[in-house]
Design a protein around this motif. Sequence first.
Motif, PDB file in Angstrom:
ATOM      1  N   SER A 115      22.823   7.810   4.469  1.00 51.36           N
ATOM      2  CA  SER A 115      22.281   7.041   5.591  1.00 51.36           C
ATOM      3  C   SER A 115      22.820   5.616   5.676  1.00 51.36           C
ATOM      4  O   SER A 115      22.910   5.057   6.760  1.00 51.36           O
ATOM      5  CB  SER A 115      20.756   7.014   5.534  1.00 51.36           C
ATOM      6  OG  SER A 115      20.321   6.350   4.377  1.00 51.36           O
ATOM      7  N   ASP A 175      22.537  10.507  -0.482  1.00 50.92           N
ATOM      8  CA  ASP A 175      21.970  10.060   0.787  1.00 50.92           C
ATOM      9  C   ASP A 175      23.017   9.194   1.481  1.00 50.92           C
ATOM     10  O   ASP A 175      23.331   8.095   1.029  1.00 50.92           O
ATOM     11  CB  ASP A 175      20.688   9.256   0.525  1.00 50.92           C
ATOM     12  CG  ASP A 175      20.022   8.773   1.801  1.00 50.92           C
ATOM     13  OD1 ASP A 175      20.584   8.975   2.894  1.00 50.92           O
ATOM     14  OD2 ASP A 175      18.930   8.185   1.697  1.00 50.92           O
ATOM     15  N   HIS A 194      10.447   9.825  -2.574  1.00 52.50           N
ATOM     16  CA  HIS A 194      11.631  10.183  -3.344  1.00 52.50           C
ATOM     17  C   HIS A 194      12.451   8.909  -3.561  1.00 52.50           C
ATOM     18  O   HIS A 194      13.060   8.389  -2.623  1.00 52.50           O
ATOM     19  CB  HIS A 194      12.430  11.259  -2.599  1.00 52.50           C
ATOM     20  CG  HIS A 194      11.593  12.464  -2.295  1.00 52.50           C
ATOM     21  ND1 HIS A 194      11.280  13.395  -3.252  1.00 52.50           N
ATOM     22  CD2 HIS A 194      10.974  12.862  -1.164  1.00 52.50           C
ATOM     23  CE1 HIS A 194      10.514  14.334  -2.712  1.00 52.50           C
ATOM     24  NE2 HIS A 194      10.309  14.031  -1.451  1.00 52.50           N
ATOM     25  N   ARG A 230      22.754  13.403   6.929  1.00 50.87           N
ATOM     26  CA  ARG A 230      22.306  12.398   5.964  1.00 50.87           C
ATOM     27  C   ARG A 230      22.401  12.860   4.514  1.00 50.87           C
ATOM     28  O   ARG A 230      22.886  12.131   3.659  1.00 50.87           O
ATOM     29  CB  ARG A 230      20.865  11.999   6.286  1.00 50.87           C
ATOM     30  CG  ARG A 230      20.309  10.984   5.331  1.00 50.87           C
ATOM     31  CD  ARG A 230      18.934  10.520   5.706  1.00 50.87           C
ATOM     32  NE  ARG A 230      18.420   9.614   4.688  1.00 50.87           N
ATOM     33  CZ  ARG A 230      17.235   9.065   4.721  1.00 50.87           C
ATOM     34  NH1 ARG A 230      16.421   9.295   5.730  1.00 50.87           N
ATOM     35  NH2 ARG A 230      16.837   8.267   3.753  1.00 50.87           N
ATOM     36  N   PHE A 231      21.904  14.062   4.190  1.00 44.61           N
ATOM     37  CA  PHE A 231      21.804  14.497   2.796  1.00 44.61           C
ATOM     38  C   PHE A 231      22.852  15.546   2.451  1.00 44.61           C
ATOM     39  O   PHE A 231      23.112  16.460   3.233  1.00 44.61           O
ATOM     40  CB  PHE A 231      20.408  15.053   2.502  1.00 44.61           C
ATOM     41  CG  PHE A 231      19.334  14.030   2.609  1.00 44.61           C
ATOM     42  CD1 PHE A 231      19.136  13.104   1.597  1.00 44.61           C
ATOM     43  CD2 PHE A 231      18.514  13.972   3.724  1.00 44.61           C
ATOM     44  CE1 PHE A 231      18.148  12.142   1.693  1.00 44.61           C
ATOM     45  CE2 PHE A 231      17.519  13.022   3.832  1.00 44.61           C
ATOM     46  CZ  PHE A 231      17.333  12.103   2.818  1.00 44.61           C
ATOM     47  N   ASP A 267      17.881  16.640   8.498  1.00 45.83           N
ATOM     48  CA  ASP A 267      17.671  15.376   7.779  1.00 45.83           C
ATOM     49  C   ASP A 267      16.204  15.142   7.438  1.00 45.83           C
ATOM     50  O   ASP A 267      15.886  14.459   6.465  1.00 45.83           O
ATOM     51  CB  ASP A 267      18.195  14.194   8.595  1.00 45.83           C
ATOM     52  CG  ASP A 267      19.716  14.186   8.683  1.00 45.83           C
ATOM     53  OD1 ASP A 267      20.364  14.912   7.910  1.00 45.83           O
ATOM     54  OD2 ASP A 267      20.254  13.451   9.531  1.00 45.83           O
ATOM     55  N   ASP A 268      15.286  15.690   8.228  1.00 44.91           N
ATOM     56  CA  ASP A 268      13.859  15.495   7.978  1.00 44.91           C
ATOM     57  C   ASP A 268      13.349  16.370   6.839  1.00 44.91           C
ATOM     58  O   ASP A 268      12.413  15.997   6.130  1.00 44.91           O
ATOM     59  CB  ASP A 268      13.053  15.792   9.244  1.00 44.91           C
ATOM     60  CG  ASP A 268      13.372  14.807  10.360  1.00 44.91           C
ATOM     61  OD1 ASP A 268      13.655  13.631  10.043  1.00 44.91           O
ATOM     62  OD2 ASP A 268      13.352  15.215  11.532  1.00 44.91           O
ATOM     63  N   TYR A 279      15.656  12.877  -4.282  1.00 51.29           N
ATOM     64  CA  TYR A 279      16.101  12.832  -2.883  1.00 51.29           C
ATOM     65  C   TYR A 279      15.232  13.663  -1.937  1.00 51.29           C
ATOM     66  O   TYR A 279      15.371  13.544  -0.730  1.00 51.29           O
ATOM     67  CB  TYR A 279      17.551  13.323  -2.767  1.00 51.29           C
ATOM     68  CG  TYR A 279      18.534  12.382  -3.381  1.00 51.29           C
ATOM     69  CD1 TYR A 279      19.024  11.296  -2.662  1.00 51.29           C
ATOM     70  CD2 TYR A 279      18.991  12.565  -4.674  1.00 51.29           C
ATOM     71  CE1 TYR A 279      19.937  10.425  -3.220  1.00 51.29           C
ATOM     72  CE2 TYR A 279      19.897  11.693  -5.245  1.00 51.29           C
ATOM     73  CZ  TYR A 279      20.369  10.630  -4.515  1.00 51.29           C
ATOM     74  OH  TYR A 279      21.269   9.765  -5.065  1.00 51.29           O
ATOM     75  N   ARG A 325      16.178   7.814  -2.145  1.00 52.62           N
ATOM     76  CA  ARG A 325      16.488   7.744  -0.720  1.00 52.62           C
ATOM     77  C   ARG A 325      16.699   6.284  -0.339  1.00 52.62           C
ATOM     78  O   ARG A 325      16.015   5.391  -0.842  1.00 52.62           O
ATOM     79  CB  ARG A 325      15.348   8.338   0.107  1.00 52.62           C
ATOM     80  CG  ARG A 325      15.276   9.842   0.025  1.00 52.62           C
ATOM     81  CD  ARG A 325      14.272  10.398   0.990  1.00 52.62           C
ATOM     82  NE  ARG A 325      14.295  11.847   0.986  1.00 52.62           N
ATOM     83  CZ  ARG A 325      13.718  12.592   1.896  1.00 52.62           C
ATOM     84  NH1 ARG A 325      13.060  12.026   2.883  1.00 52.62           N
ATOM     85  NH2 ARG A 325      13.801  13.908   1.826  1.00 52.62           N
ATOM     86  N   LYS A 326      17.625   6.046   0.568  1.00 53.26           N
ATOM     87  CA  LYS A 326      17.968   4.668   0.948  1.00 53.26           C
ATOM     88  C   LYS A 326      16.815   3.945   1.636  1.00 53.26           C
ATOM     89  O   LYS A 326      16.740   2.727   1.596  1.00 53.26           O
ATOM     90  CB  LYS A 326      19.191   4.661   1.873  1.00 53.26           C
ATOM     91  CG  LYS A 326      20.428   5.259   1.255  1.00 53.26           C
ATOM     92  CD  LYS A 326      20.950   4.436   0.131  1.00 53.26           C
ATOM     93  CE  LYS A 326      22.233   5.050  -0.402  1.00 53.26           C
ATOM     94  NZ  LYS A 326      22.729   4.420  -1.575  1.00 53.26           N
ATOM     95  N   ASP A 327      15.895   4.688   2.259  1.00 55.20           N
ATOM     96  CA  ASP A 327      14.778   4.039   2.938  1.00 55.20           C
ATOM     97  C   ASP A 327      13.552   3.868   2.043  1.00 55.20           C
ATOM     98  O   ASP A 327      12.516   3.400   2.494  1.00 55.20           O
ATOM     99  CB  ASP A 327      14.400   4.803   4.208  1.00 55.20           C
ATOM    100  CG  ASP A 327      14.100   6.272   3.952  1.00 55.20           C
ATOM    101  OD1 ASP A 327      14.172   6.715   2.793  1.00 55.20           O
ATOM    102  OD2 ASP A 327      13.811   6.997   4.922  1.00 55.20           O
ATOM    103  N   PHE A 328      13.671   4.238   0.769  1.00 52.87           N
ATOM    104  CA  PHE A 328      12.554   4.062  -0.156  1.00 52.87           C
ATOM    105  C   PHE A 328      12.500   2.596  -0.579  1.00 52.87           C
ATOM    106  O   PHE A 328      13.516   2.012  -0.962  1.00 52.87           O
ATOM    107  CB  PHE A 328      12.741   4.952  -1.389  1.00 52.87           C
ATOM    108  CG  PHE A 328      11.537   5.019  -2.283  1.00 52.87           C
ATOM    109  CD1 PHE A 328      10.492   5.870  -1.989  1.00 52.87           C
ATOM    110  CD2 PHE A 328      11.444   4.218  -3.407  1.00 52.87           C
ATOM    111  CE1 PHE A 328       9.371   5.934  -2.802  1.00 52.87           C
ATOM    112  CE2 PHE A 328      10.336   4.271  -4.226  1.00 52.87           C
ATOM    113  CZ  PHE A 328       9.296   5.141  -3.926  1.00 52.87           C
TER     114      PHE A 328
END
Length: 198
Positions: free
Chosen positions: A66, A64, A150, A77-78, A102-103, A128, A153-156
């Motif tokens: 991001s 990831d 997941h 992003r991925f 990315d979504d 991810y 992921r950086k936003d988790f």
Amino acid sequence: MSSKLESLCQALRKHLGERVESLQVAFGEVNLDVKVDTYLESMFILRDNPELRCEELIDLCGVDYSAYGNGTWTGKRFAVVSQLLSISNNWRVRVRCFAENDDFPSVPSVVEVWNSVNWFEREAFDLYGIVFPGHPDLRRILTDYGFVGHPFRKDFPVCGYVEMRYDSEQRRVVYQPVTIEEREITPRVVRENTYGDV
């Protein structure tokens, strides 16, 4: 760059041609970026071409980007990164392929090229959320089936979304929203009366 790596780069350019987005040598290894729509075809070429002969896929992981470069990353992003090994030629190739969306990140499965990648792709899907069309059994491998999100992921969130515990009244494991009780931690300093005496 050694003559061996130089000959590998020439062979990669020759046999992969327009499929190559980027080719560079770093830390004594060749790093190859390929387009997602030619990823599966490129992997077959890397395995089957007599000049390349990457017989083994050592590892595959998701990435990831991001938060890469302290948030200065402007690319996709991925990505999926594979480590390939040629035993007969004694060289390694790192292959990276970025997912277009990315979504809903999606990269073709290479299970039909190297069946050893099965669990690696399941892990990248689980951690991810990268989907691998063509995978025979794409399901979670490390987290529980009821797990939400997941975790790599950086936003988790670091604490997650739900926690599980055993409920002795219901006699089963239950899921509930994460509860974190704030507490103040004050370190206790203990010194002996003779501390520092010689």
